[in-house]
Scaffold this motif. Structure first.
Motif, PDB file in Angstrom:
ATOM      1  N   ARG A  69       1.242  -1.098  -0.162  1.00 37.22           N
ATOM      2  CA  ARG A  69       0.032   0.061  -0.287  1.00 37.22           C
ATOM      3  C   ARG A  69       0.835   1.163  -0.046  1.00 37.22           C
ATOM      4  NH1 ARG A  69      -1.709   0.006   4.842  1.00 37.22           N
ATOM      5  NH2 ARG A  69      -1.728  -1.451   5.907  1.00 37.22           N
ATOM      6  N   VAL A  70       0.392   2.158  -1.014  1.00 32.15           N
ATOM      7  CA  VAL A  70       1.190   3.396  -1.035  1.00 32.15           C
ATOM      8  C   VAL A  70       0.044   4.471  -0.826  1.00 32.15           C
ATOM      9  CG1 VAL A  70       3.400   2.717  -2.529  1.00 32.15           C
ATOM     10  CG2 VAL A  70       1.335   3.523  -3.598  1.00 32.15           C
ATOM     11  N   ARG A  71       1.146   5.643  -0.266  1.00 32.04           N
ATOM     12  CA  ARG A  71      -0.201   7.197  -0.020  1.00 32.04           C
ATOM     13  C   ARG A  71       0.034   7.989  -0.912  1.00 32.04           C
ATOM     14  NH1 ARG A  71       0.588   7.332   5.035  1.00 32.04           N
ATOM     15  NH2 ARG A  71       2.838   7.551   4.706  1.00 32.04           N
ATOM     16  N   ASP A  72       0.413   8.171  -1.831  1.00 34.45           N
ATOM     17  CA  ASP A  72       0.698   8.383  -3.416  1.00 34.45           C
ATOM     18  C   ASP A  72       0.999   7.950  -4.896  1.00 34.45           C
ATOM     19  OD1 ASP A  72       1.959  10.508  -5.553  1.00 34.45           O
ATOM     20  OD2 ASP A  72       1.166  11.601  -4.438  1.00 34.45           O
ATOM     21  N   LEU A  73       0.837   6.963  -5.723  1.00 33.07           N
ATOM     22  CA  LEU A  73       1.217   5.944  -6.257  1.00 33.07           C
ATOM     23  C   LEU A  73       2.109   6.933  -7.059  1.00 33.07           C
ATOM     24  CD1 LEU A  73       1.238   3.536  -7.369  1.00 33.07           C
ATOM     25  CD2 LEU A  73      -0.344   3.752  -8.897  1.00 33.07           C
ATOM     26  N   ASP A  74       1.540   8.387  -7.926  1.00 37.34           N
ATOM     27  CA  ASP A  74       2.576   8.799  -8.624  1.00 37.34           C
ATOM     28  C   ASP A  74       4.055   9.308  -7.710  1.00 37.34           C
ATOM     29  OD1 ASP A  74       0.460   8.804 -10.653  1.00 37.34           O
ATOM     30  OD2 ASP A  74      -0.335  10.212 -10.036  1.00 37.34           O
ATOM     31  N   ALA A  75       4.148   9.691  -6.978  1.00 40.92           N
ATOM     32  CA  ALA A  75       5.207  10.100  -6.136  1.00 40.92           C
ATOM     33  C   ALA A  75       5.785   8.808  -6.057  1.00 40.92           C
ATOM     34  CB  ALA A  75       5.043  10.698  -4.900  1.00 40.92           C
ATOM     35  N   MET A  76       5.378   7.546  -5.854  1.00 41.60           N
ATOM     36  CA  MET A  76       5.977   6.422  -5.576  1.00 41.60           C
ATOM     37  C   MET A  76       6.872   6.098  -6.849  1.00 41.60           C
ATOM     38  SD  MET A  76       7.589   4.125  -3.859  1.00 41.60           S
ATOM     39  CE  MET A  76       6.867   3.766  -1.990  1.00 41.60           C
ATOM     40  N   LEU A  77       6.198   5.846  -7.987  1.00 41.46           N
ATOM     41  CA  LEU A  77       6.487   5.291  -9.257  1.00 41.46           C
ATOM     42  C   LEU A  77       7.517   6.285  -9.457  1.00 41.46           C
ATOM     43  CD1 LEU A  77       2.858   4.164 -11.406  1.00 41.46           C
ATOM     44  CD2 LEU A  77       5.009   2.590  -9.607  1.00 41.46           C
ATOM     45  N   ALA A  78       7.952   8.174  -9.589  1.00 41.69           N
ATOM     46  CA  ALA A  78       8.566   9.236  -9.563  1.00 41.69           C
ATOM     47  C   ALA A  78       9.971   8.724  -9.035  1.00 41.69           C
ATOM     48  CB  ALA A  78       8.042  10.300  -9.546  1.00 41.69           C
ATOM     49  N   GLN A  79       9.885   8.477  -7.921  1.00 44.82           N
ATOM     50  CA  GLN A  79      10.837   7.777  -6.992  1.00 44.82           C
ATOM     51  C   GLN A  79      11.423   6.778  -6.882  1.00 44.82           C
ATOM     52  OE1 GLN A  79      10.308   8.136  -2.474  1.00 44.82           O
ATOM     53  NE2 GLN A  79      10.897   6.276  -2.788  1.00 44.82           N
ATOM     54  N   LEU A  80      10.896   5.909  -8.265  1.00 45.38           N
ATOM     55  CA  LEU A  80      11.579   4.556  -8.259  1.00 45.38           C
ATOM     56  C   LEU A  80      12.221   4.700  -9.436  1.00 45.38           C
ATOM     57  CD1 LEU A  80       8.371   2.144  -7.286  1.00 45.38           C
ATOM     58  CD2 LEU A  80      11.114   1.792  -6.496  1.00 45.38           C
ATOM     59  N   ARG A  81      11.600   5.510 -10.818  1.00 44.10           N
ATOM     60  CA  ARG A  81      12.178   6.065 -11.500  1.00 44.10           C
ATOM     61  C   ARG A  81      13.209   6.632 -11.612  1.00 44.10           C
ATOM     62  NH1 ARG A  81       7.009   6.639 -14.000  1.00 44.10           N
ATOM     63  NH2 ARG A  81       5.937   4.708 -14.799  1.00 44.10           N
ATOM     64  N   ALA A  82      13.120   7.591 -10.490  1.00 42.24           N
ATOM     65  CA  ALA A  82      14.695   8.699 -10.381  1.00 42.24           C
ATOM     66  C   ALA A  82      15.896   7.209 -10.133  1.00 42.24           C
ATOM     67  CB  ALA A  82      14.279   9.620  -9.375  1.00 42.24           C
ATOM     68  N   LYS A  83      15.217   6.772  -9.332  1.00 43.81           N
ATOM     69  CA  LYS A  83      16.394   5.915  -9.035  1.00 43.81           C
ATOM     70  C   LYS A  83      17.458   4.563 -10.270  1.00 43.81           C
ATOM     71  CE  LYS A  83      15.224   6.670  -3.486  1.00 43.81           C
ATOM     72  NZ  LYS A  83      16.663   6.394  -3.499  1.00 43.81           N
ATOM     73  N   GLY A  84      16.136   4.598 -10.965  1.00 41.71           N
ATOM     74  CA  GLY A  84      16.724   3.708 -11.581  1.00 41.71           C
ATOM     75  C   GLY A  84      16.013   2.617 -11.953  1.00 41.71           C
ATOM     76  N   ALA A  85      14.795   2.015 -11.014  1.00 45.28           N
ATOM     77  CA  ALA A  85      14.510   0.786 -11.109  1.00 45.28           C
ATOM     78  C   ALA A  85      13.067   0.893 -12.360  1.00 45.28           C
ATOM     79  CB  ALA A  85      13.029   1.155  -9.732  1.00 45.28           C
ATOM     80  N   ASP A  86      13.445  -0.615 -12.618  1.00 44.73           N
ATOM     81  CA  ASP A  86      12.662  -0.641 -13.431  1.00 44.73           C
ATOM     82  C   ASP A  86      10.760  -0.820 -13.309  1.00 44.73           C
ATOM     83  OD1 ASP A  86      11.375  -2.491 -15.704  1.00 44.73           O
ATOM     84  OD2 ASP A  86      12.698  -4.268 -15.241  1.00 44.73           O
TER      85      ASP A  86
END
Length: 117
Positions: A69-86
């Motif tokens: 569960r996450v509070r803000d999906l868009d923010a989490m996905l952006a964070q993951l992309r910034a860290k180079g995650a798939d």
């Protein structure tokens, strides 16, 4: 009848357990202690079974899928992309349930991220 109280743990095989644990801490903010104990926020947990041929988990060799569960999906996905995650390009909205997105960890496990409605 005796009943289970909740999820007591989720265990992953890994070629490099320390590196995979670090990925979950650094990319998803899962702040487990040195024993793996993580105090999560109270909230709902979904337990569901899927057909054996489902592609929903990504690879058919993956027998289970972890959902956070996450509070803000868009923010989490952006964070993951910034860290180079798939991170999967698509997200899914399910009326009355919430929004979903997916990331694949360094060991190839697809993880679902859920922002409840």
């Amino acid at each position: 009848m005796e009943r289970v109280l909740g999820i007591g743990g989720y265990f992953l095989r890994a070629a490099d357990p320390a590196a995979l644990g670090a990925w979950y801490r650094e990319c998803l903010g899962l702040d487990a202690d040195e024993n793996g104990v993580w105090r999560q926020e109270a909230g709902v947990t979904v337990f569901a079974t899927f057909e054996s041929g489902t592609d929903y988990f990504g690879s058919r060799t993956q027998g289970t899928m972890l959902n956070f569960r996450v509070r803000d999906l868009d923010a989490m996905l952006a964070q993951l992309r910034a860290k180079g995650a798939d991170v999967a390009k698509e997200t899914e909205d399910m009326e009355g349930v919430g929004r979903f997105g997916w990331v694949t960890d360094p060991e190839g496990n697809r993880v679902e991220l859920w922002q409840p409605s």
